[in-house]
Scaffold this active site. Structure first.
Site, PDB file in Angstrom:
ATOM      1  N   PRO A 188      77.658  31.590  83.972  1.00  0.00           N
ATOM      2  CA  PRO A 188      77.002  32.888  83.814  1.00  0.00           C
ATOM      3  C   PRO A 188      77.391  33.596  82.527  1.00  0.00           C
ATOM      4  O   PRO A 188      78.290  33.181  81.801  1.00  0.00           O
ATOM      5  CB  PRO A 188      77.515  33.665  85.032  1.00  0.00           C
ATOM      6  CG  PRO A 188      78.923  33.159  85.185  1.00  0.00           C
ATOM      7  CD  PRO A 188      78.852  31.692  84.848  1.00  0.00           C
ATOM      8  N   TRP A 189      76.725  34.736  82.306  1.00  0.00           N
ATOM      9  CA  TRP A 189      76.950  35.492  81.066  1.00  0.00           C
ATOM     10  C   TRP A 189      78.142  36.426  81.141  1.00  0.00           C
ATOM     11  O   TRP A 189      78.615  36.898  80.115  1.00  0.00           O
ATOM     12  CB  TRP A 189      75.700  36.294  80.696  1.00  0.00           C
ATOM     13  CG  TRP A 189      75.108  37.130  81.793  1.00  0.00           C
ATOM     14  CD1 TRP A 189      74.002  36.834  82.535  1.00  0.00           C
ATOM     15  CD2 TRP A 189      75.567  38.400  82.270  1.00  0.00           C
ATOM     16  NE1 TRP A 189      73.754  37.839  83.447  1.00  0.00           N
ATOM     17  CE2 TRP A 189      74.701  38.811  83.309  1.00  0.00           C
ATOM     18  CE3 TRP A 189      76.636  39.241  81.917  1.00  0.00           C
ATOM     19  CZ2 TRP A 189      74.862  40.008  84.000  1.00  0.00           C
ATOM     20  CZ3 TRP A 189      76.812  40.435  82.608  1.00  0.00           C
ATOM     21  CH2 TRP A 189      75.929  40.802  83.632  1.00  0.00           C
ATOM     22  N   LYS A 192      75.835  24.079  80.843  1.00  0.00           N
ATOM     23  CA  LYS A 192      74.840  24.994  80.278  1.00  0.00           C
ATOM     24  C   LYS A 192      75.393  26.409  80.304  1.00  0.00           C
ATOM     25  O   LYS A 192      75.508  27.028  81.366  1.00  0.00           O
ATOM     26  CB  LYS A 192      73.536  24.970  81.083  1.00  0.00           C
ATOM     27  CG  LYS A 192      72.411  25.786  80.424  1.00  0.00           C
ATOM     28  CD  LYS A 192      71.346  26.222  81.394  1.00  0.00           C
ATOM     29  CE  LYS A 192      71.584  27.606  81.943  1.00  0.00           C
ATOM     30  NZ  LYS A 192      71.504  28.693  80.916  1.00  0.00           N
ATOM     31  N   PRO A 193      75.755  26.965  79.153  1.00  0.00           N
ATOM     32  CA  PRO A 193      76.131  28.381  79.127  1.00  0.00           C
ATOM     33  C   PRO A 193      74.883  29.242  79.235  1.00  0.00           C
ATOM     34  O   PRO A 193      73.759  28.769  79.020  1.00  0.00           O
ATOM     35  CB  PRO A 193      76.792  28.539  77.757  1.00  0.00           C
ATOM     36  CG  PRO A 193      76.138  27.493  76.901  1.00  0.00           C
ATOM     37  CD  PRO A 193      75.817  26.341  77.817  1.00  0.00           C
ATOM     38  N   SER A 194      75.073  30.508  79.572  1.00  0.00           N
ATOM     39  CA  SER A 194      73.947  31.434  79.561  1.00  0.00           C
ATOM     40  C   SER A 194      73.368  31.520  78.154  1.00  0.00           C
ATOM     41  O   SER A 194      74.105  31.508  77.150  1.00  0.00           O
ATOM     42  CB  SER A 194      74.415  32.822  80.002  1.00  0.00           C
ATOM     43  OG  SER A 194      73.423  33.793  79.710  1.00  0.00           O
ATOM     44  N   GLU A 195      72.047  31.614  78.070  1.00  0.00           N
ATOM     45  CA  GLU A 195      71.411  31.766  76.759  1.00  0.00           C
ATOM     46  C   GLU A 195      71.815  33.073  76.094  1.00  0.00           C
ATOM     47  O   GLU A 195      71.687  33.224  74.875  1.00  0.00           O
ATOM     48  CB  GLU A 195      69.888  31.681  76.880  1.00  0.00           C
ATOM     49  CG  GLU A 195      69.222  32.774  77.678  1.00  0.00           C
ATOM     50  CD  GLU A 195      69.141  32.467  79.173  1.00  0.00           C
ATOM     51  OE1 GLU A 195      68.306  33.089  79.849  1.00  0.00           O
ATOM     52  OE2 GLU A 195      69.917  31.610  79.649  1.00  0.00           O
ATOM     53  N   CYS A 235      81.770  39.672  89.960  1.00  0.00           N
ATOM     54  CA  CYS A 235      81.286  39.430  91.318  1.00  0.00           C
ATOM     55  C   CYS A 235      82.303  39.830  92.383  1.00  0.00           C
ATOM     56  O   CYS A 235      81.929  40.073  93.531  1.00  0.00           O
ATOM     57  CB  CYS A 235      80.890  37.968  91.481  1.00  0.00           C
ATOM     58  SG  CYS A 235      82.168  36.790  91.000  1.00  0.00           S
ATOM     59  N   GLU A 295      79.189  29.446  93.398  1.00  0.00           N
ATOM     60  CA  GLU A 295      79.962  30.699  93.428  1.00  0.00           C
ATOM     61  C   GLU A 295      78.991  31.786  93.010  1.00  0.00           C
ATOM     62  O   GLU A 295      78.613  31.879  91.845  1.00  0.00           O
ATOM     63  CB  GLU A 295      81.167  30.610  92.483  1.00  0.00           C
ATOM     64  CG  GLU A 295      82.248  31.655  92.791  1.00  0.00           C
ATOM     65  CD  GLU A 295      82.043  32.967  92.068  1.00  0.00           C
ATOM     66  OE1 GLU A 295      81.322  33.830  92.639  1.00  0.00           O
ATOM     67  OE2 GLU A 295      82.573  33.143  90.977  1.00  0.00           O
ATOM     68  N   SER A 339      73.829  34.219  90.333  1.00  0.00           N
ATOM     69  CA  SER A 339      73.279  35.111  91.349  1.00  0.00           C
ATOM     70  C   SER A 339      72.908  34.335  92.610  1.00  0.00           C
ATOM     71  O   SER A 339      72.782  33.104  92.598  1.00  0.00           O
ATOM     72  CB  SER A 339      72.033  35.816  90.806  1.00  0.00           C
ATOM     73  OG  SER A 339      70.983  34.872  90.615  1.00  0.00           O
ATOM     74  N   GLU A 388      74.268  44.520  95.275  1.00  0.00           N
ATOM     75  CA  GLU A 388      75.186  44.457  94.142  1.00  0.00           C
ATOM     76  C   GLU A 388      74.560  45.140  92.928  1.00  0.00           C
ATOM     77  O   GLU A 388      73.487  44.727  92.465  1.00  0.00           O
ATOM     78  CB  GLU A 388      75.486  42.987  93.835  1.00  0.00           C
ATOM     79  CG  GLU A 388      76.518  42.738  92.779  1.00  0.00           C
ATOM     80  CD  GLU A 388      76.811  41.244  92.627  1.00  0.00           C
ATOM     81  OE1 GLU A 388      77.976  40.906  92.363  1.00  0.00           O
ATOM     82  OE2 GLU A 388      75.884  40.424  92.768  1.00  0.00           O
TER      83      GLU A 388
END
Length: 499
Positions: A170-171, A195-198, A303, A269, A248, A401
């Site tokens: 995630p970012w 894959k990282p967040s763009e 989170c 997660e 998410s 959330e």
């Protein structure tokens, strides 16, 4: 209670935070090398502190993913054949390399995410420890003892890598969440495509650049792009043996559904809505001080953040006073504005608008902003640290959330009601209980349906203990020996030795 004035944004030298030569290559990292030449498509990486474009990075699709998977598959036999000691030595070298380049990683993470330097520094320090812990733990697996459980048949249990793993990061913690995946994946003998967040790819790319000479080609691959293309292909590819996501609940459902088509293992997660139950005998000052960090760390984009207070009605007014007092002292600003900045911007304009929308809907449903409750004027995606009181059970503010610097406050009268309401959300990641009663400190956590329950603290983590949730927060565990278990498989070998 009157609402305090909104804080001012402390401004600094964003342009000078990271020098141009310190940026990593902005392309995919596949089979031990960064792609060269102009990518066919690119995505903009935005500075959330002011909304300006930092750089453009490659944007891949299924073709790049398939090339990375093929490289990981080719590298797998040699990597899995190494002894745990040999792999551990390489992981320790990675930890050393991160530590040697901690300064640039901290500044790059802060710039890309808008994080205060103290948050980015904590991420980098924790990343080093994650690799070091995992390196040692991977050499100490314990299994059922080899023995004859059936007459004349000796059984032994082998622990093996799963194979090629797809990791989707995630970012909010691009470096640290990446390391939480990479360390146990590699230690267990798997190869990986990450894959990282763009939105936040820069420290993942920098890590690949820093360890390029340490790992055999194909063991670690980084593919840039959107989840709808890159993440989807990692999830449905028949050549990926396990897909691990931190993200998410919606993304978790999509990954699990796609992975189900090839019956691959899934490690999820996901989100959280951590209740903070404050009993009438609690140390209210300590609870307020604890929530100052646990509710607003990384601008609440966490989170496990302590975002939903359930406080006994007899002490609610005093607790809110103490919490507002604590929150009013938070220093808001750009990461380039100094080491004492504590709260930065949200990650993007769209997320900024989502959080503001959450606050406005909460107000419409009867909540009141005891402090904050609005955007901070100026460039960037800054929302004032907010405490919402008068939140009604069952409303969106009580159940969903926000993922921003927003703490909601509800009141309760009976212990049983507090427990029921704490559990009455789709999430099950984390919770905390604040009490001086020793019996209650043992009994209440047992009744809370959350993967981590703190008593008289919140958001305290260690590599030796597992992190992960129940219900809508997913399944699988990060950190600890349990993560190594999740990224490996057991095989039973039984030998007939009858004569």
């Amino acid at each position: 209670m009157t609402t305090a004035a909104l804080p001012e944004i402390r401004r600094g030298d964003q342009a000078g935070l990271v020098k141009s030569e310190e940026f990593p290559p902005l392309n995919h990292f596949i089979d031990g090398a960064f792609a060269t030449g102009e990518p066919a498509a690119t995505s903009a990486v935005i500075d959330p502190a002011n909304g300006s474009e930092l750089v453009r990075v490659a944007r891949g699709d299924a073709e790049e993913v398939d090339r990375a998977i093929a490289a990981a598959k080719q590298a797998l036999p040699a990597w899995r054949a190494l002894t745990p000691k040999e792999r551990a030595e390489l992981l320790n070298k990675i930890a050393d390399r991160i530590e040697q380049h901690a300064d640039v990683l901290i500044r790059l993470e802060a710039l890309n995410c808008g994080k205060p330097l103290e948050v980015a520094e904590d991420d980098v320090v924790s990343a080093v420890d994650t690799f070091r812990f995992t390196a040692g733990a991977s050499r100490a697996f314990t299994e059922l003892g080899a023995a004859d459980y059936v007459e004349d048949h000796t059984s032994l249990i082998l622990r093996e890598p799963v194979g090629v793993v797809g990791a989707i990061v995630p970012w909010n913690y691009p470096l640290l969440m990446g390391v939480w995946k990479l360390a146990p994946i590699l230690a267990a003998g798997n190869t990986v495509v990450i894959k990282p967040s763009e939105q936040t790819p820069l420290t993942t790319l920098k890590l690949a650049e820093l360890v390029q000479d340490l790992l055999p080609a194909g063991v670690l691959n980084v593919v840039l792009g959107k989840g709808s293309a890159v993440g989807a292909r990692l999830s449905d590819s028949p050549d990926v043996d396990l897909v691990a996501l931190t993200g998410s609940v919606r993304a978790g459902r999509e990954v699990a559904s796609a992975a189900g088509q090839t019956v691959k293992r899934v490690h999820l997660e996901l989100g959280g809505k951590a209740p903070v139950i404050i009993f009438d005998d609690a140390d209210l000052a300590a609870a307020a001080e604890g929530l100052r960090a646990a509710g607003y760390w990384n601008s609440g984009q966490e989170c496990g953040a302590g975002t939903r207070v359930l406080v006994h009605e007899s002490v609610a007014e005093r607790f809110v006073e103490l919490l507002v007092e604590q929150v009013s002292t938070l220093v808001v600003g750009e990461p380039g504005a100094g080491a004492d900045v504590e709260l930065g911007p949200l990650i993007s304009e769209s997320h900024f608008e989502n959080v503001l929308g959450f606050i406005e809907r909460a107000k419409a449903e009867g909540a009141t902003a005891a402090i904050g409750g609005d955007r901070i004027e100026g460039d960037g995606y800054f929302v004032a640290p907010t405490v919402l009181t008068g939140v009604v059970e069952g409303t969106e503010a009580a159940r969903e959330e926000a993922f921003g610097p927003v703490v909601t406050v509800e009141t309760f009268t009976e212990e049983e009601d507090a427990i029921r309401r704490a559990n009455d959300v789709e999430y099950g990641l984390a919770a905390s209980v604040w009490t001086r009663d020793s019996a209650r400190s043992l009994s209440v956590p047992r009744q809370l349906d959350f993967g981590t329950v703190w008593v008289n603290s919140h958001l305290v983590l260690a590599n030796e203990v597992p992190w992960g949730g129940f219900k809508g927060s997913g399944y699988g565990r990060d950190l600890s020996i349990y993560a190594l278990n999740d990224f490996s498989r057991t095989k039973h070998v039984q030998i007939n030795h009858a004569r």
